[in-house]
Design a protein around this motif. Structure first.
Motif, PDB file in Angstrom:
ATOM      1  N   UNK A 141       0.837  -1.205   0.000  1.00 52.67           N
ATOM      2  CA  UNK A 141       0.000   0.000   0.000  1.00 52.67           C
ATOM      3  C   UNK A 141       0.867   1.250   0.000  1.00 52.67           C
ATOM      4  N   UNK A 142       0.298   2.363  -0.441  1.00 55.18           N
ATOM      5  CA  UNK A 142       0.940   3.686  -0.465  1.00 55.18           C
ATOM      6  C   UNK A 142       2.275   3.597  -1.212  1.00 55.18           C
ATOM      7  N   UNK A 157       7.138   1.724   0.094  1.00 57.17           N
ATOM      8  CA  UNK A 157       5.904   2.304   0.626  1.00 57.17           C
ATOM      9  C   UNK A 157       6.193   3.580   1.413  1.00 57.17           C
ATOM     10  N   UNK A 158       5.291   4.537   1.313  1.00 59.36           N
ATOM     11  CA  UNK A 158       5.414   5.753   2.118  1.00 59.36           C
ATOM     12  C   UNK A 158       4.768   5.496   3.476  1.00 59.36           C
ATOM     13  N   UNK A 159       5.593   5.479   4.525  1.00 55.03           N
ATOM     14  CA  UNK A 159       5.056   5.284   5.876  1.00 55.03           C
ATOM     15  C   UNK A 159       5.327   6.542   6.702  1.00 55.03           C
ATOM     16  N   UNK A 160       4.766   6.585   7.926  1.00 55.46           N
ATOM     17  CA  UNK A 160       4.813   7.827   8.692  1.00 55.46           C
ATOM     18  C   UNK A 160       6.225   8.372   8.904  1.00 55.46           C
ATOM     19  N   UNK A 161       7.179   7.503   9.210  1.00 60.89           N
ATOM     20  CA  UNK A 161       8.520   8.021   9.489  1.00 60.89           C
ATOM     21  C   UNK A 161       9.428   8.115   8.280  1.00 60.89           C
ATOM     22  N   UNK A 162       9.000   7.661   7.133  1.00 55.95           N
ATOM     23  CA  UNK A 162       9.881   7.665   5.968  1.00 55.95           C
ATOM     24  C   UNK A 162       9.405   6.667   4.930  1.00 55.95           C
ATOM     25  N   UNK A 163      10.307   5.761   4.510  1.00 60.90           N
ATOM     26  CA  UNK A 163       9.978   4.796   3.462  1.00 60.90           C
ATOM     27  C   UNK A 163      10.266   3.381   3.943  1.00 60.90           C
ATOM     28  N   UNK A 164       9.469   2.425   3.457  1.00 51.67           N
ATOM     29  CA  UNK A 164       9.674   1.026   3.789  1.00 51.67           C
ATOM     30  C   UNK A 164       9.549   0.211   2.510  1.00 51.67           C
ATOM     31  N   UNK A 165      10.449  -0.760   2.339  1.00 56.43           N
ATOM     32  CA  UNK A 165      10.351  -1.628   1.163  1.00 56.43           C
ATOM     33  C   UNK A 165       9.954  -3.032   1.600  1.00 56.43           C
ATOM     34  N   UNK A 166       8.959  -3.593   0.897  1.00 57.62           N
ATOM     35  CA  UNK A 166       8.525  -4.961   1.175  1.00 57.62           C
ATOM     36  C   UNK A 166       8.599  -5.773  -0.116  1.00 57.62           C
TER      37      UNK A 166
ATOM     38  N   UNK B  93      -0.199   5.349   9.255  1.00 58.26           N
ATOM     39  CA  UNK B  93      -0.015   4.485   8.071  1.00 58.26           C
ATOM     40  C   UNK B  93      -0.101   3.014   8.473  1.00 58.26           C
ATOM     41  N   UNK B 177       7.332 -10.075   2.743  1.00 59.62           N
ATOM     42  CA  UNK B 177       8.427  -9.968   3.705  1.00 59.62           C
ATOM     43  C   UNK B 177       9.019  -8.571   3.696  1.00 59.62           C
ATOM     44  N   UNK B 179      11.857  -5.859   3.599  1.00 64.32           N
ATOM     45  CA  UNK B 179      13.173  -5.770   2.952  1.00 64.32           C
ATOM     46  C   UNK B 179      14.036  -4.716   3.641  1.00 64.32           C
ATOM     47  N   UNK B 180      13.536  -3.495   3.706  1.00 65.29           N
ATOM     48  CA  UNK B 180      14.355  -2.427   4.304  1.00 65.29           C
ATOM     49  C   UNK B 180      13.491  -1.239   4.696  1.00 65.29           C
ATOM     50  N   UNK B 182      13.816   3.148   5.467  1.00 62.76           N
ATOM     51  CA  UNK B 182      14.660   4.343   5.403  1.00 62.76           C
ATOM     52  C   UNK B 182      13.900   5.441   6.147  1.00 62.76           C
ATOM     53  N   UNK B 183      14.275   5.644   7.417  1.00 60.82           N
ATOM     54  CA  UNK B 183      13.531   6.598   8.227  1.00 60.82           C
ATOM     55  C   UNK B 183      14.226   7.955   8.230  1.00 60.82           C
ATOM     56  N   UNK B 248       0.160  14.074   6.179  1.00 63.32           N
ATOM     57  CA  UNK B 248      -0.235  13.951   7.580  1.00 63.32           C
ATOM     58  C   UNK B 248      -1.301  14.971   7.952  1.00 63.32           C
TER      59      UNK B 248
END
Lengths: 250, 310
Positions: A141-142, A157-166, B93, B177, B179-180, B182-183, B248
């Protein structure tokens, strides 16, 4: 592989909405309607995946009034191959839309389903996730980046604190964020060609989906208006007002 | 039946969003339980047990829940849903990601981004980018909602003494799963819970100008920094700083909008701020219609002056 893209007909994002006087809903008569902006991004991403040779065929589906065929034609002009319009005058709810989309995806054997992350009218942000749950598949999502590698798709994905890759096994569901891409404009020859592309018309009953809702809109009201503010002439006056009138700074 | 609240946490502490969500849940029923799903989450579990008004904390501690993957979390929540009349999560999110999955698994419709609880079945939520407020009554036997955390005053983080129950049943869908990650790193207060927010728009013209003009003012005010979509798209700042319908939602005591015109989509994210200040060289900018104080000025002159005088 095949991709399914879901598009929704919504009020154009530039239109200032008016609430009906009887507070039953928002007044949509004589307002400009468009393809939901997030869905346009989903169409664009599917077309780009087709241009990369990842996807062979793009099926675009919409569930809504007959007029929603305009939005399907728009998607066809942008590069989708054929359309499915599920006609209903009932208000569409995410769970019911997800149930219909699941059946279309199953029938067509699509391996990627792309949706916008939310429709700008109901602001629900639910349909893609519900579809993924019903299909029992992974969801990205996102999404701000989509990379298909073999039988997996990596989604950033765009998450609240930054980016996440799945990493998701295919088939998978992807919902688009604004930064995924910049949709192209449909060229006139493509708009003409889109008129000849196949468009199937169905009804929710064809999929055995009951559109009655267990959510009742009691009323719709305009949000509380903010009282008119003041114009200040200088930074000094602003600081003074913030300190002594609004008392929000020390 | 009890109300289940999903905790937003980082395994060591619970976030303020959880405290606001508990406050919303208290308006739906008396018996509030909190689920802390994560990996090595003992500290967060203990913190959750201290939250005022929480009677029970459910702890699910497994690598499968480490990154709050929606595929696994939704199975976990659906698995324990039979004991609850309401399932409530913050509209972060994380909550937006897994809660619709929970609703679909339970075959119920859900309500997103609830801003007020009228009664246990009736809620208010904004639609059309906040340009209308809908009151919605649900007759589903299981009520699944995400709540807009800025609309509910947080309950106290301490004073409670909930019993902790450990859930052993692990749900791993195996379809996705991690992967990574980036905060964005920041010492500033978190944008969605900050008392003061200073936001910049396209008129800042560059990322360097954010550093030069916005940051000093934010430092002086102890404020979080926000941005309009134009500023994010132009690459001035990262996208997790975007305030608006697609970014936000904030409702601080003081929101300072510098060089932001005030498009519908931006207003959707900040117009519930207590006091709004706009600094803009265009007297006709739409932001003027919601600003309590509007200063028509060149922000490159006004921002340093404001910083020096606060």
């Amino acid at each position: 592989m095949k991709a399914l893209v879901a598009v929704k007909r919504v009020i154009d994002y530039n239109v200032k909405v008016r609430v009906k006087a009887d507070h039953s809903s928002v007044d949509l008569s004589n307002t400009k309607m468009s393809i939901n902006p997030f869905d346009e991004i989903a169409v664009e991403e599917a077309v780009r995946l087709k241009e990369k040779g990842v996807i062979d065929e793009i099926i675009v589906a919409s569930i809504g009034p007959k007029e929603a065929q305009e939005q399907i034609r728009t998607a066809l002009a942008l590069g989708a191959d054929r359309g499915v319009l599920v006609v209903t005058e009932d208000k569409t709810q995410p769970l019911q839309v997800a149930k219909i989309l699941k059946q279309i995806a199953d029938q067509e054997g699509t391996e990627i389903v792309l949706l916008g992350k939310q429709a700008i009218d109901d602001d629900n942000n639910q349909t893609g996730q519900m579809l993924a749950a019903l299909m029992g598949v992974g969801q990205g999502t996102f999404a701000s980046e989509v990379v298909v590698e073999g039988d997996k798709v990596n989604v950033t994905r765009e998450i609240d604190g930054g980016l996440q890759t799945v990493a998701l096994d295919l088939p998978a569901i992807i919902t688009t964020d604004l930064r995924l891409n910049e949709p192209r404009f449909a060229k006139l020859p493509n708009i003409m060609k889109a008129k000849k592309k196949p468009l199937d018309e169905k009804t929710p009953a064809d999929f055995g989906v009951d559109m009655t809702s267990k959510q009742e809109i009691v009323k719709v009201v305009p949000p509380a208006e903010r009282s008119a503010g003041v114009r200040v002439a200088s930074v000094d006056e602003l600081v003074d007002k913030l300190k002594n009138e609004a008392k929000v700074i020390g | 039946m009890a109300i289940l609240v999903y905790a937003e946490h980082d395994n060591t502490s619970v976030k303020k969003a959880t405290l606001s969500t508990v406050a919303a849940a208290k308006q739906m029923g008396d018996d509030v339980h909190v689920l802390v799903a994560g990996s090595d989450n003992e500290a967060a579990t203990n913190a959750a047990a201290q939250i005022e008004g929480v009677s029970r904390v459910l702890r699910a501690d497994n690598a499968a829940y480490a990154h709050q993957m929606a595929e696994n979390i939704s199975l976990l929540v659906a698995d324990i849903a039979a004991n609850y009349s309401h399932i409530v999560a913050p509209a972060t999110t994380t909550g937006k990601n897994f809660m619709p999955r929970v609703a679909a698994l339970l075959d119920v419709s859900m309500l997103s981004d609830v801003t007020a609880v009228i009664d246990a079945q009736t809620f208010e939520r904004p639609i059309y980018a906040g340009n209308a407020t809908a009151t919605v009554k649900t007759t589903e036997d299981k009520v699944v909602v995400t709540v807009r955390t800025t609309s509910f005053d947080a309950v106290a983080a301490t004073g409670g003494s909930a019993e902790v129950e450990t859930l052993d049943n692990v749900q791993d869908a195996g379809k996705a799963s991690f992967v990574s990650e980036e905060m964005a790193k920041s010492d500033r207060p978190e944008l969605t819970s900050a008392e003061v927010v200073v936001s910049g728009g396209r008129a800042l013209a560059s990322g360097e100008n954010f550093t030069k003009y916005i940051e000093p003012l934010a430092d002086k005010l102890g404020a979080a920094i926000g941005a309009s979509r134009a500023a994010v798209d132009a690459g001035f700042v990262p996208n997790d700083m975007q305030v608006g319908q697609t970014g936000k939602i904030v409702a601080p005591q003081l929101y300072i909008a510098a060089g932001i015109s005030g498009a519908i989509q931006h207003l959707a994210g900040m117009k519930d701020s207590k006091v709004i200040v706009a600094i803009n060289n265009d007297p006709e900018a739409p932001i003027a219609s919601v600003a309590d104080y509007f200063l028509e000025a060149d922000l490159f002159e006004a921002l340093p002056e404001l910083t020096s005088k606060i």
